[in-house]
Scaffold this active site. Structure first.
Site, mmCIF file in Angstrom:
data_model
loop_
_atom_site.group_PDB
_atom_site.id
_atom_site.type_symbol
_atom_site.label_atom_id
_atom_site.label_comp_id
_atom_site.label_asym_id
_atom_site.label_seq_id
_atom_site.Cartn_x
_atom_site.Cartn_y
_atom_site.Cartn_z
ATOM 1 N N LYS A 260 79.839 68.889 22.344
ATOM 2 C CA LYS A 260 79.852 68.202 20.862
ATOM 3 C C LYS A 260 80.195 69.217 20.067
ATOM 4 O O LYS A 260 79.452 70.296 19.990
ATOM 5 C CB LYS A 260 78.701 67.371 20.737
ATOM 6 C CG LYS A 260 78.420 66.231 21.693
ATOM 7 C CD LYS A 260 77.327 65.451 21.470
ATOM 8 C CE LYS A 260 76.058 66.317 21.892
ATOM 9 N NZ LYS A 260 74.688 65.450 21.577
ATOM 10 N N THR B 247 72.023 63.848 8.827
ATOM 11 C CA THR B 247 72.355 63.821 10.285
ATOM 12 C C THR B 247 71.348 63.570 11.416
ATOM 13 O O THR B 247 71.606 64.097 12.480
ATOM 14 C CB THR B 247 73.346 65.122 10.720
ATOM 15 O OG1 THR B 247 72.591 66.213 10.581
ATOM 16 C CG2 THR B 247 74.458 65.200 9.566
ATOM 17 N N GLY C 28 69.382 62.486 14.214
ATOM 18 C CA GLY C 28 69.723 61.267 15.202
ATOM 19 C C GLY C 28 71.050 61.313 15.804
ATOM 20 O O GLY C 28 71.342 60.447 16.407
ATOM 21 N N THR C 29 71.869 62.182 15.071
ATOM 22 C CA THR C 29 73.476 61.794 15.459
ATOM 23 C C THR C 29 73.549 62.195 17.120
ATOM 24 O O THR C 29 74.336 61.495 17.657
ATOM 25 C CB THR C 29 74.272 62.848 14.804
ATOM 26 O OG1 THR C 29 73.812 64.164 14.803
ATOM 27 C CG2 THR C 29 74.336 62.669 13.277
ATOM 28 N N GLY C 30 72.917 63.056 17.649
ATOM 29 C CA GLY C 30 73.311 63.336 19.097
ATOM 30 C C GLY C 30 72.774 62.159 19.767
ATOM 31 O O GLY C 30 73.340 61.736 20.991
ATOM 32 N N CYS C 31 71.578 61.907 19.684
ATOM 33 C CA CYS C 31 70.774 60.669 20.306
ATOM 34 C C CYS C 31 71.884 59.691 20.283
ATOM 35 O O CYS C 31 72.259 58.582 21.330
ATOM 36 C CB CYS C 31 69.591 60.161 19.540
ATOM 37 S SG CYS C 31 68.409 61.295 19.911
#
Length: 269
Positions: free
Chosen positions: A173, A204, A206-209
């Site tokens: 990512k 941003t 929690g964007t990865g989750c």
């Protein structure tokens, strides 16, 4: 209805972890279930305390889910400790779980360590070989590959090295890059770039989750891997574009933007 299980830690502020995963599953039309690996006291400003769940209770949760409502796909986020990683891997092998997406959560957006150093090796050795896809961000990619990563060429090199070690597809990512938000997928057979605009939104958390959960939901719905990633990126771009502004730090996304017109909830008449 398709079913999806998240195995992850909680976020008391609701922006990341299991709470973000369940919101994402709901927004994308799949039935969400959860196995908690850790409890965190956190908000948009940081993580203030972590209490890992002991491995035996993680096992009990996994058994309870798989013996009743079998998941069509599984997302794994924060695992916390090596014994928990080993327990998750053993149970997923036992139940022959399919469509597993591993988000190797190591550090929170605010900089707090969420994975014990001793657990990194267990993650690589036990969980990665079971995965359909792993979704490290750039700092996590550097840890897993042992390579510096900043340019697109370095993202490609690192993805290939992680694939060689793990034997599963890797999505590096690019959200930590300043110039764009492009992600790179390497499947062993080919590499694919997913180009996307960079949304000027400081919130941003929690964007990865959310991205890994969205990919998992689309896999459960029958999409192939590339299409699932493409659709998931469109979903998270919409969530960022909705410009939700909550909290004093890096706030959460509007996970329900695609349900509420213009990103706003309308009262039922």
């Amino acid at each position: 209805m398709k079913t999806v299980l998240t195995i992850a830690g909680s976020d008391s502020s609701g922006g990341a972890g299991v709470q973000a995963d369940i919101k994402t599953f709901t927004a994308l039309g799949v039935y969400g279930m959860s196995v908690l690996t850790a409890l965190t006291a956190q908000n948009t400003c940081g993580v203030f305390a972590i209490q890992n769940i002991e491995a035996g209770f993680v096992r009990e949760q996994l058994d309870a889910v798989f013996c009743d409502i079998r998941p069509d796909a599984v997302k794994i986020g924060m695992t916390g400790s090596a014994p928990v990683v080993e327990t998750i891997a053993e149970r997923l092998r036992f139940y022959r779980a399919e469509r597993i997406v591993v988000d190797p959560v190591m550090v929170s957006t605010s900089g707090s360590r969420l994975l014990e150093k001793s657990a990194v090796a267990a993650l690589q050795e036990k969980l990665f070989p079971l995965a359909t896809l792993i979704t490290p961000n750039i700092p996590e990619t550097e840890v897993l590959s042992g390579l510096p990563v900043s340019s697109k060429t370095e993202m490609e090199q690192a993805a290939r090295k992680i694939y060689d070690a793990a034997g599963c597809s890797v999505l590096v990512k690019g959200g930590h890059r300043d110039s764009d938000s492009c992600d790179y997928l390497f499947t062993g057979e080919k590499g694919v770039w997913f180009e996307s605009e960079r949304i000027a939104n400081p919130n941003t958390h929690g964007t990865g989750c959310t991205l890994s959960s969205a990919i998992c939901a689309y896999l459960a719905l029958g999409c192939n891997l590339e299409d699932a990633i493409r659709r998931a990126k469109a979903y998270i771009t919409g969530a960022l574009r909705a410009m939700l502004n909550l909290g004093k730090g890096s706030g959460p996304l509007n996970h329900m933007w695609n349900i509420y017109q213009n990103g706003e909830q309308h009262e039922q008449q």
